[in-house]
Design a protein around this motif. Structure first.
Motif, PDB file in Angstrom:
ATOM      1  N   HIS A  84       0.794  -1.209   0.143  1.00 15.81           N
ATOM      2  CA  HIS A  84       0.214   0.064   0.070  1.00 15.81           C
ATOM      3  C   HIS A  84       0.891   1.207   0.164  1.00 15.81           C
ATOM      4  CE1 HIS A  84      -3.270  -2.615   1.931  1.00 15.81           C
ATOM      5  NE2 HIS A  84      -3.194  -2.822   0.751  1.00 15.81           N
ATOM      6  N   ALA A  85       2.021   1.360   0.697  1.00 12.05           N
ATOM      7  CA  ALA A  85       2.854   2.400   0.557  1.00 12.05           C
ATOM      8  C   ALA A  85       3.517   2.586  -0.574  1.00 12.05           C
ATOM      9  CB  ALA A  85       3.946   2.226   1.765  1.00 12.05           C
ATOM     10  N   GLY A  86       3.725   1.456  -1.363  1.00 17.82           N
ATOM     11  CA  GLY A  86       4.365   1.428  -2.666  1.00 17.82           C
ATOM     12  C   GLY A  86       2.957   2.106  -3.455  1.00 17.82           C
ATOM     13  N   LEU A  87       2.014   1.637  -3.498  1.00 15.72           N
ATOM     14  CA  LEU A  87       0.743   2.202  -4.355  1.00 15.72           C
ATOM     15  C   LEU A  87       0.876   3.703  -4.254  1.00 15.72           C
ATOM     16  CD1 LEU A  87      -1.503   1.375  -6.361  1.00 15.72           C
ATOM     17  CD2 LEU A  87      -2.941   1.191  -4.252  1.00 15.72           C
ATOM     18  N   LEU A  88       0.932   4.152  -3.117  1.00 14.51           N
ATOM     19  CA  LEU A  88       0.907   5.548  -2.817  1.00 14.51           C
ATOM     20  C   LEU A  88       1.950   6.330  -3.436  1.00 14.51           C
ATOM     21  CD1 LEU A  88      -0.329   8.369  -1.846  1.00 14.51           C
ATOM     22  CD2 LEU A  88       0.890   7.955   0.115  1.00 14.51           C
ATOM     23  N   ALA A  89       3.364   5.548  -3.518  1.00 12.07           N
ATOM     24  CA  ALA A  89       4.423   6.097  -4.078  1.00 12.07           C
ATOM     25  C   ALA A  89       4.262   6.304  -5.499  1.00 12.07           C
ATOM     26  CB  ALA A  89       5.726   5.297  -3.593  1.00 12.07           C
ATOM     27  N   GLU A  90       3.576   4.987  -6.266  1.00 11.56           N
ATOM     28  CA  GLU A  90       3.463   5.240  -7.655  1.00 11.56           C
ATOM     29  C   GLU A  90       2.510   6.546  -8.139  1.00 11.56           C
ATOM     30  OE1 GLU A  90       0.332   2.604  -9.213  1.00 11.56           O
ATOM     31  OE2 GLU A  90       1.358   2.760 -11.190  1.00 11.56           O
ATOM     32  N   TYR A  91       1.755   6.888  -7.090  1.00  5.68           N
ATOM     33  CA  TYR A  91       1.085   8.357  -7.454  1.00  5.68           C
ATOM     34  C   TYR A  91       2.000   9.290  -7.405  1.00  5.68           C
ATOM     35  CZ  TYR A  91      -3.619   6.057  -7.673  1.00  5.68           C
ATOM     36  OH  TYR A  91      -4.660   5.290  -7.729  1.00  5.68           O
ATOM     37  N   ARG A 143       7.738  12.376 -12.866  1.00  9.24           N
ATOM     38  CA  ARG A 143       7.418  11.958 -14.531  1.00  9.24           C
ATOM     39  C   ARG A 143       8.088  10.731 -14.823  1.00  9.24           C
ATOM     40  NH1 ARG A 143       3.060  13.041 -14.268  1.00  9.24           N
ATOM     41  NH2 ARG A 143       2.946  13.125 -16.535  1.00  9.24           N
ATOM     42  N   ILE A 144       8.190   9.782 -14.043  1.00  9.52           N
ATOM     43  CA  ILE A 144       8.667   8.504 -14.358  1.00  9.52           C
ATOM     44  C   ILE A 144       7.741   7.544 -14.408  1.00  9.52           C
ATOM     45  CG2 ILE A 144      10.595   6.605 -13.717  1.00  9.52           C
ATOM     46  CD1 ILE A 144      12.028   8.633 -11.973  1.00  9.52           C
ATOM     47  N   ASN A 145       7.521   6.545 -15.331  1.00  9.64           N
ATOM     48  CA  ASN A 145       6.602   5.376 -15.335  1.00  9.64           C
ATOM     49  C   ASN A 145       6.819   4.591 -13.892  1.00  9.64           C
ATOM     50  OD1 ASN A 145       4.876   4.956 -17.484  1.00  9.64           O
ATOM     51  ND2 ASN A 145       6.674   4.644 -18.731  1.00  9.64           N
ATOM     52  N   VAL A 146       5.935   4.228 -13.297  1.00  5.94           N
ATOM     53  CA  VAL A 146       5.966   3.411 -11.903  1.00  5.94           C
ATOM     54  C   VAL A 146       4.566   2.266 -12.232  1.00  5.94           C
ATOM     55  CG1 VAL A 146       6.084   3.457  -9.681  1.00  5.94           C
ATOM     56  CG2 VAL A 146       6.620   5.314 -10.694  1.00  5.94           C
ATOM     57  N   GLU A 147       5.467   1.086 -11.848  1.00  3.06           N
ATOM     58  CA  GLU A 147       4.764  -0.165 -11.439  1.00  3.06           C
ATOM     59  C   GLU A 147       4.816  -0.400 -10.041  1.00  3.06           C
ATOM     60  OE1 GLU A 147       2.890  -1.060 -14.131  1.00  3.06           O
ATOM     61  OE2 GLU A 147       4.017  -0.316 -15.684  1.00  3.06           O
ATOM     62  N   VAL A 148       3.723  -0.904  -9.682  1.00  2.38           N
ATOM     63  CA  VAL A 148       3.639  -1.709  -8.312  1.00  2.38           C
ATOM     64  C   VAL A 148       3.287  -2.886  -8.406  1.00  2.38           C
ATOM     65  CG1 VAL A 148       2.868  -1.295  -6.072  1.00  2.38           C
ATOM     66  CG2 VAL A 148       2.639   0.597  -7.469  1.00  2.38           C
ATOM     67  N   GLU A 149       4.171  -3.920  -7.690  1.00  6.79           N
ATOM     68  CA  GLU A 149       3.992  -5.232  -7.985  1.00  6.79           C
ATOM     69  C   GLU A 149       3.695  -5.957  -6.826  1.00  6.79           C
ATOM     70  OE1 GLU A 149       3.805  -6.846 -11.026  1.00  6.79           O
ATOM     71  OE2 GLU A 149       4.494  -5.773 -12.232  1.00  6.79           O
ATOM     72  N   PHE A 197     -17.487  -3.796   6.269  1.00  8.08           N
ATOM     73  CA  PHE A 197     -17.227  -2.298   6.027  1.00  8.08           C
ATOM     74  C   PHE A 197     -16.533  -2.146   4.546  1.00  8.08           C
ATOM     75  CE2 PHE A 197     -16.504   0.420   9.669  1.00  8.08           C
ATOM     76  CZ  PHE A 197     -16.678  -0.311  10.692  1.00  8.08           C
ATOM     77  N   LEU A 198     -16.860  -1.093   4.207  1.00  9.68           N
ATOM     78  CA  LEU A 198     -16.341  -0.699   2.923  1.00  9.68           C
ATOM     79  C   LEU A 198     -15.744   0.531   2.973  1.00  9.68           C
ATOM     80  CD1 LEU A 198     -16.772  -1.688  -0.218  1.00  9.68           C
ATOM     81  CD2 LEU A 198     -18.762   0.003  -0.203  1.00  9.68           C
ATOM     82  N   TYR A 199     -14.460   0.748   2.559  1.00  9.79           N
ATOM     83  CA  TYR A 199     -13.434   1.775   2.483  1.00  9.79           C
ATOM     84  C   TYR A 199     -13.337   2.410   1.240  1.00  9.79           C
ATOM     85  CZ  TYR A 199     -12.033   0.825   7.282  1.00  9.79           C
ATOM     86  OH  TYR A 199     -12.011   0.354   8.861  1.00  9.79           O
ATOM     87  N   LEU A 200     -13.738   3.656   0.807  1.00  7.34           N
ATOM     88  CA  LEU A 200     -13.577   4.447  -0.271  1.00  7.34           C
ATOM     89  C   LEU A 200     -12.595   5.558  -0.298  1.00  7.34           C
ATOM     90  CD1 LEU A 200     -17.252   4.362  -1.275  1.00  7.34           C
ATOM     91  CD2 LEU A 200     -15.559   2.533  -2.072  1.00  7.34           C
ATOM     92  N   GLY A 201     -11.639   5.771  -1.309  1.00  8.45           N
ATOM     93  CA  GLY A 201     -11.047   6.760  -1.429  1.00  8.45           C
ATOM     94  C   GLY A 201     -10.615   7.062  -2.886  1.00  8.45           C
ATOM     95  N   ARG A 202     -10.219   8.247  -3.453  1.00 11.88           N
ATOM     96  CA  ARG A 202      -9.753   8.775  -4.739  1.00 11.88           C
ATOM     97  C   ARG A 202      -8.325   9.305  -4.598  1.00 11.88           C
ATOM     98  NH1 ARG A 202     -15.142   9.895  -7.525  1.00 11.88           N
ATOM     99  NH2 ARG A 202     -13.826  10.027  -9.380  1.00 11.88           N
ATOM    100  N   GLY A 203      -7.779   9.098  -5.772  1.00  9.72           N
ATOM    101  CA  GLY A 203      -6.473   9.626  -5.839  1.00  9.72           C
ATOM    102  C   GLY A 203      -5.508   9.434  -4.785  1.00  9.72           C
ATOM    103  N   PHE A 204      -4.856  10.145  -4.219  1.00  5.18           N
ATOM    104  CA  PHE A 204      -3.726   9.975  -3.179  1.00  5.18           C
ATOM    105  C   PHE A 204      -4.296   9.246  -1.991  1.00  5.18           C
ATOM    106  CE2 PHE A 204      -2.106  13.823  -5.559  1.00  5.18           C
ATOM    107  CZ  PHE A 204      -0.849  13.229  -6.092  1.00  5.18           C
ATOM    108  N   ASN A 205      -5.602   9.277  -1.758  1.00  4.07           N
ATOM    109  CA  ASN A 205      -6.254   8.647  -0.729  1.00  4.07           C
ATOM    110  C   ASN A 205      -6.693   7.161  -0.990  1.00  4.07           C
ATOM    111  OD1 ASN A 205      -6.039  10.146   1.479  1.00  4.07           O
ATOM    112  ND2 ASN A 205      -7.533  11.803   0.636  1.00  4.07           N
ATOM    113  N   PHE A 206      -6.491   6.666  -2.302  1.00  3.05           N
ATOM    114  CA  PHE A 206      -7.301   5.472  -2.611  1.00  3.05           C
ATOM    115  C   PHE A 206      -6.064   4.572  -1.782  1.00  3.05           C
ATOM    116  CE2 PHE A 206      -6.345   1.953  -5.637  1.00  3.05           C
ATOM    117  CZ  PHE A 206      -7.366   1.094  -5.128  1.00  3.05           C
ATOM    118  N   PRO A 207      -5.152   4.431  -1.937  1.00  2.00           N
ATOM    119  CA  PRO A 207      -4.065   3.459  -1.208  1.00  2.00           C
ATOM    120  C   PRO A 207      -4.506   3.378   0.303  1.00  2.00           C
ATOM    121  CG  PRO A 207      -2.584   4.552  -2.646  1.00  2.00           C
ATOM    122  CD  PRO A 207      -4.012   5.415  -2.917  1.00  2.00           C
ATOM    123  N   ILE A 208      -4.688   4.656   0.964  1.00  2.00           N
ATOM    124  CA  ILE A 208      -5.327   4.620   2.357  1.00  2.00           C
ATOM    125  C   ILE A 208      -6.481   3.896   2.707  1.00  2.00           C
ATOM    126  CG2 ILE A 208      -5.876   6.228   4.432  1.00  2.00           C
ATOM    127  CD1 ILE A 208      -2.714   6.065   3.097  1.00  2.00           C
TER     128      ILE A 208
END
Ligand code: M6R
Length: 367
Positions: free
Chosen positions: A63-70, A77-83, A226-237
């Motif tokens: 999850h930390a990696g996913l936020l780092a991708e954003y 401006r580097i292509n990032v993949e999170v695996e 429970f459902l947790y929803l977020g968009r953009g930078f808050n989606f990984p959270i």
């Protein structure tokens, strides 16, 4: 050794102002607008000219990696993949010597992550380790790296290691952006300044929201889903909030990008479903407000993480957890803190062993 706290998890949540501070110390100089990270310097050219950055991790570290991708895509401006390390190691990924792999791991011993970087290294990639445990296997396997200075994390559910990872990933992104000149000085200064405020802001959240969150936890402790929803930078959270709840309360929880709810999960919504929105003020704010209205129209119960002074979301939600307003890129490191507390207190209300949830190990050294 729990320092007066009932559980390691609570102690570690409350240590975060210090552990984030420790992870930034000697690295972030907001006053002189400078970032010192010798690990980044060591592979600076590789990073600046990277074809791709591939972030490899498991669980919370993913999850930390996913936020780092954003953040890295936005600022550098580097292509990032999170695996997911487990998937990455068993496919036949295309890796070249122009790829930089960032392995994110608290323990530095996660088997899948370790083997994934071993394979990538053989194919010529440069490995950067973002690890908490000094001298661990992943740290030793890496060409360069930076330690999070979170101290030993005993609770199986990761809390302080996650925010330390975020703090460091922000620093890495900002330093690379600065070197690559993909960020303007005003934004650079603003983000450095806001990052420096994070330890104090986390302290404020812990002091000011703890009692309210205990109440919210009591109210929702018997929920089944429970459902947790977020968009953009808050989606990984949103994903991390859901994982934390599953781990320590055994309540089924799912994290989703808020706009995806219409593509399926909204069918779950009725008066028995608590929906946690990570809804701090950002560029997607209007969109998330309409997502909240859609849940309310279907009688879902809305718990929202909101920015201080946001009366719109506060007016719509059944319950709120308030965080200080800060730049939207940095906001997620604050938004996660109330979600950690919510999970902890729900677990406690259900009488569970939050430090050692059933079936889980602190580090997964076998696959
Ligand atoms: O030590 P690592 O960061 O490599 O561990 C990765 C995951 O096993 C870990 O984050 C796990 O998901 C935690 N139980 C999350 O709270």
């Amino acid at each position: 050794e729990k320092g007066g706290y009932d559980h390691f998890m609570l102690k570690e949540i409350f240590e975060q102002p210090q552990t984030i501070f420790d992870s930034l110390r000697g690295r972030l100089d907001a006053e002189h607008q400078h970032i010192t990270l010798s690990g980044v310097d060591k592979i600076k050219e590789k990073l600046i000219h990277a074809n791709r950055v591939i972030i490899v991790a498991c669980g919370t570290s993913w999850h930390a990696g996913l936020l780092a991708e954003y953040v890295i895509e936005e600022l550098c401006r580097i292509n990032v993949e999170v695996e997911y390390a487990s998937e990455f190691r068993y496919r036949n990924p295309i890796i070249t010597d122009k790829d930089v792999i960032i392995a994110v791991s608290q323990s530095g011993e996660t088997a899948d992550t370790l083997v994934a970087i071993e394979n990538a290294k053989k194919q010529g990639a440069t490995i950067f380790g973002l690890v908490n445990v000094v001298g661990s296997s992943i740290a030793r396997m890496s060409d360069a790296g930076a330690y999070t200075h979170a101290g030993p994390e005993i609770g199986v559910a990761s809390t302080k290691a996650f925010t330390a990872q975020l703090a460091l990933l922000y620093l890495i992104a900002l330093k690379v952006a600065y070197e690559k000149q993909t960020i303007d000085q005003t934004l650079f200064n603003k983000l450095l300044g806001d990052l420096a405020k994070v330890p104090q802001y986390v302290q404020d959240i812990l002091e000011e929201q703890d009692a309210a969150i205990q109440e919210i936890a009591r109210k929702y402790a018997d929920a089944n889903d429970f459902l947790y929803l977020g968009r953009g930078f808050n989606f990984p959270i949103a994903l991390e909030g859901a994982l934390k709840l599953k781990e320590v309360s055994y309540i089924h929880a799912e994290g989703y990008p808020a706009a995806e709810m219409k593509h399926g999960p909204i069918a779950l919504v009725d008066e028995n479903l608590p929906v946690v929105f990570v809804a701090t003020k950002d560029s997607y704010h209007e969109k998330i407000v309409s997502n909240i209205q859609e849940i309310k129209a279907r009688k879902g119960q809305v718990i929202a993480v909101v920015s201080q002074g946001d009366n719109v979301v506060a007016g719509l939600a059944d319950d709120v957890m308030v965080v200080p307003q800060i730049h939207e890129i940095i906001a997620p490191i604050l938004s996660v803190v109330p979600l950690q507390l919510l999970s902890y207190y729900i677990g406690i209300n259900r009488g569970l062993d939050v430090d050692k949830p059933r079936n889980l190990a602190k580090s997964v050294t076998v696959e």
